[in-house]
Design a protein around this motif. Structure first.
Motif, PDB file in Angstrom:
ATOM      1  N   PRO A   1     -10.826   1.068  -4.849  1.00 21.70           N
ATOM      2  CA  PRO A   1      -9.850   0.016  -5.152  1.00 21.70           C
ATOM      3  C   PRO A   1      -8.644   0.101  -4.208  1.00 21.70           C
ATOM      4  O   PRO A   1      -8.234   1.196  -3.791  1.00 21.70           O
ATOM      5  N   LYS A   2      -8.087  -1.034  -3.910  1.00 22.21           N
ATOM      6  CA  LYS A   2      -6.984  -1.080  -2.967  1.00 22.21           C
ATOM      7  C   LYS A   2      -5.646  -1.095  -3.688  1.00 22.21           C
ATOM      8  O   LYS A   2      -5.512  -1.631  -4.780  1.00 22.21           O
ATOM      9  N   LEU A   3      -4.659  -0.502  -3.037  1.00 27.97           N
ATOM     10  CA  LEU A   3      -3.277  -0.565  -3.498  1.00 27.97           C
ATOM     11  C   LEU A   3      -2.547  -1.639  -2.712  1.00 27.97           C
ATOM     12  O   LEU A   3      -2.915  -1.944  -1.564  1.00 27.97           O
ATOM     13  N   PRO A   4      -1.500  -2.236  -3.268  1.00 25.90           N
ATOM     14  CA  PRO A   4      -0.706  -3.199  -2.499  1.00 25.90           C
ATOM     15  C   PRO A   4      -0.189  -2.555  -1.214  1.00 25.90           C
ATOM     16  O   PRO A   4       0.299  -1.409  -1.222  1.00 25.90           O
ATOM     17  N   GLU A   5      -0.305  -3.266  -0.120  1.00 28.00           N
ATOM     18  CA  GLU A   5       0.062  -2.701   1.184  1.00 28.00           C
ATOM     19  C   GLU A   5       1.527  -2.269   1.222  1.00 28.00           C
ATOM     20  O   GLU A   5       1.865  -1.197   1.734  1.00 28.00           O
ATOM     21  N   THR A   6       2.407  -3.093   0.659  1.00 31.22           N
ATOM     22  CA  THR A   6       3.837  -2.756   0.669  1.00 31.22           C
ATOM     23  C   THR A   6       4.102  -1.512  -0.178  1.00 31.22           C
ATOM     24  O   THR A   6       4.968  -0.693   0.153  1.00 31.22           O
ATOM     25  N   PHE A   7       3.357  -1.363  -1.255  1.00 34.04           N
ATOM     26  CA  PHE A   7       3.492  -0.165  -2.085  1.00 34.04           C
ATOM     27  C   PHE A   7       3.072   1.070  -1.302  1.00 34.04           C
ATOM     28  O   PHE A   7       3.731   2.124  -1.370  1.00 34.04           O
ATOM     29  N   GLU A   8       1.978   0.972  -0.551  1.00 35.24           N
ATOM     30  CA  GLU A   8       1.541   2.112   0.262  1.00 35.24           C
ATOM     31  C   GLU A   8       2.620   2.494   1.274  1.00 35.24           C
ATOM     32  O   GLU A   8       2.890   3.683   1.492  1.00 35.24           O
ATOM     33  N   GLN A   9       3.227   1.506   1.890  1.00 38.90           N
ATOM     34  CA  GLN A   9       4.288   1.786   2.864  1.00 38.90           C
ATOM     35  C   GLN A   9       5.471   2.463   2.184  1.00 38.90           C
ATOM     36  O   GLN A   9       6.055   3.420   2.723  1.00 38.90           O
ATOM     37  N   GLN A  10       5.801   1.987   1.000  1.00 36.37           N
ATOM     38  CA  GLN A  10       6.910   2.568   0.232  1.00 36.37           C
ATOM     39  C   GLN A  10       6.632   4.033  -0.083  1.00 36.37           C
ATOM     40  O   GLN A  10       7.497   4.906   0.105  1.00 36.37           O
ATOM     41  N   MET A  11       5.432   4.334  -0.566  1.00 37.27           N
ATOM     42  CA  MET A  11       5.107   5.696  -0.960  1.00 37.27           C
ATOM     43  C   MET A  11       4.941   6.605   0.250  1.00 37.27           C
ATOM     44  O   MET A  11       5.267   7.801   0.194  1.00 37.27           O
ATOM     45  N   ALA A  12       4.446   6.061   1.367  1.00 39.73           N
ATOM     46  CA  ALA A  12       4.301   6.868   2.581  1.00 39.73           C
ATOM     47  C   ALA A  12       5.665   7.336   3.088  1.00 39.73           C
ATOM     48  O   ALA A  12       5.802   8.432   3.642  1.00 39.73           O
ATOM     49  N   SER A  13       6.704   6.511   2.875  1.00 38.37           N
ATOM     50  CA  SER A  13       8.054   6.910   3.294  1.00 38.37           C
ATOM     51  C   SER A  13       8.699   7.870   2.296  1.00 38.37           C
ATOM     52  O   SER A  13       9.596   8.637   2.654  1.00 38.37           O
ATOM     53  N   LEU A  14       8.238   7.819   1.043  1.00 38.19           N
ATOM     54  CA  LEU A  14       8.815   8.665   0.003  1.00 38.19           C
ATOM     55  C   LEU A  14       8.209  10.061   0.020  1.00 38.19           C
ATOM     56  O   LEU A  14       8.877  11.048  -0.317  1.00 38.19           O
TER      57      LEU A  14
END
Length: 482
Positions: free
Chosen positions: A7-20
């Motif tokens: 299953p896919k995660l929202p792309e913007t959410f992935e970017q947010q978590m990658a920075s966190l």
């Protein structure tokens, strides 16, 4: 996941978590969102029930236990008796916070966004028979669920209300602890709830943050001097977490509180730098803890903050709620053997008990808020006969009624509100118990037994036996002895 697309995660959410997160952590975090989470329960310490087999402890709460697998809780009579609450393990960290900051147990507590009631029952556990808890929910249907769960917990130290946070303006400085488990974008629920993943968007995060600010703007003045504000979400982003710390400390005077952690727990401490110093938050990531995503922070009001002490009201001006007279009090004390530690009120025709210590506070609350339930509902009088409530049966109040222990099969019949056939010598009201815990009332009138389990709480699901057969097709009534 084999032979299936992940299953896919929202792309913007992935970017947010990658920075966190650290770069090597993000892949582990993402993988954890698509692996099952352990089910956990929190035992009701005032209802002595046997612990399920093969459990493991939740490390930050002595009453919390992980289960080896998720059972059908609906079919467990102990669940209906309020022996435990099915609660996500991360949320149980509030117990560790309370044990560290040690707010007065004989204080007044508020859970402002309380439904369905897991955190309220935890607060109620902490204060026991010394304090008073206000469990509030703004949505009417959810307030009904909250009421049911607090009745099942059975401690009788809670007032359930159905109000918007803005309605608490007259109660500023009244509370020793205010918990705001704020509505949020639900990022911490992505593992459990596919719909939460689908509905997530940066716009929704902004909307939730604005709503959280509105709630905190009302809640910030509610703790009195030396009181605590506990703020939590089930989300990861800074907008709904650290930025809320900055918001509340800009609006109100608060001091920083730091909670000790065991490194083995895997909980991540974060810092929010503000004009007033560094404040601390605590994040639960699913790849580091056995629990869902969660954030929590604790702030303390300074000693010079306002404090409100209610005064005794000359008259209780309420459309439905009445103080009891001397004759009614005498009847209730005789019927239920309750001493002077309890006072009584009448709502419509039903009587309620609440600790005498808290009558002044309760009447102030009743004159200000929309009360849905309070203390313990005892019952009503029909002429000279006392008719007990289900709430009384499953409460921890002392009860002198006859008891009758029933089997699992009989408990299922009772909880489905079906006709029971039992060998009972007592006539009149009898309290049924399962593994010595009260389940509710029956009335033996000689030629039949009336089942008084609440209709709206009855089990509606089909009960299956161990072989997976529908138990509805078998005769599971107990033959009455001659």
């Amino acid at each position: 996941m084999t032979n299936q697309e992940t299953p896919k995660l929202p792309e913007t959410f992935e970017q947010q978590m990658a920075s966190l997160l650290e770069a090597n952590e993000f892949a582990r975090f993402k993988a954890a969102l698509f692996t099952p989470c352990k089910s956990s329960i929190r035992i009701n310490p005032r209802k002595k029930a046997p612990l399920p087999h093969n459990t493991s402890p939740v490390p930050w709460n002595p009453h919390g236990h992980f289960l080896p697998q998720r059972p059908k809780f609906t079919f467990d009579p102990l669940f209906h008796a309020g022996a435990y609450y099915v609660q996500e393990a991360s949320s149980m960290f509030i117990g560790h916070i309370l044990n560290h900051i040690k707010p007065p147990k004989d204080g007044v507590y508020l859970d402002l966004c309380a439904a369905p009631g897991g955190k309220s029952s935890l607060l109620a556990d902490y204060i026991g028979d010394e304090g008073l808890l206000v469990a509030n929910e703004v949505i009417k249907t959810r307030a009904s669920i909250l009421r049911e769960n607090m009745i099942k917990w059975g401690l009788g130290n809670t007032v359930v209300t159905n109000n918007d946070p803005s309605h608490f303006g007259e109660l500023e400085g009244l509370f020793d602890v205010v918990l705001v488990d704020a509505p949020c974008s639900g990022e911490g629920m992505f593992r459990k709830d596919a719909q939460a993943r689908e509905e997530w968007s940066p716009e929704n995060v902004k909307y939730c943050a604005a709503r959280q600010q509105r709630i905190l703007d009302q809640a910030g003045a509610l703790p009195g001097s030396g009181g605590y504000l506990i703020y939590s979400t089930c989300t990861f982003n800074e907008q709904e977490n650290e930025n809320m710390i900055r918001f509340i400390t800009d609006e109100f005077a608060y001091e920083s509180v730091r909670i000790p952690l065991d490194p083995a727990w895997g909980i991540v401490e974060t810092e929010a730098d503000t004009e007033w110093g560094t404040f601390y938050g605590y994040r639960f990531f699913p790849h580091l803890v056995s629990g869902e995503g969660f954030f929590i922070t604790v702030l303390k009001r300074p000693s010079d903050a306002p404090f409100q002490q209610p005064k005794k009201m000359k008259d209780l001006k309420h459309v439905l709620l009445q103080r009891t007279n001397k004759a009614e009090k005498m009847l209730l004390r005789q019927e239920l053997t309750l001493d002077d530690a309890f006072d009584f009120y009448k709502l419509k025709k039903s009587f309620f008990a609440i600790k005498t210590t808290w009558t002044k506070h309760f009447e102030v609350l009743a004159s200000t808020l929309n009360i849905k339930y309070f203390g313990t509902e005892l019952g009503k009088f029909n002429k000279d006969q006392f008719i007990p409530t289900h709430a009384l049966a499953i409460s921890i109040l002392p009860k002198t009624f006859p008891r009758h222990e029933i089997s699992l099969e009989e408990a299922h019949i009772f909880l489905k509100k079906e006709d029971l056939t039992l060998d009972i010598s007592h006539e009149g009201w009898v309290m049924l118990t399962y593994q010595n815990l009260p389940l509710g009332w029956i009335k033996n009138i000689g030629n039949r037994i009336n089942n008084y389990y609440p209709k709206e709480w009855r089990i509606r699901m089909k009960i299956m036996d161990k072989e997976g057969n529908n138990r509805e097709n078998t005769n599971c009534k107990i033959v009455q002895s001659p």
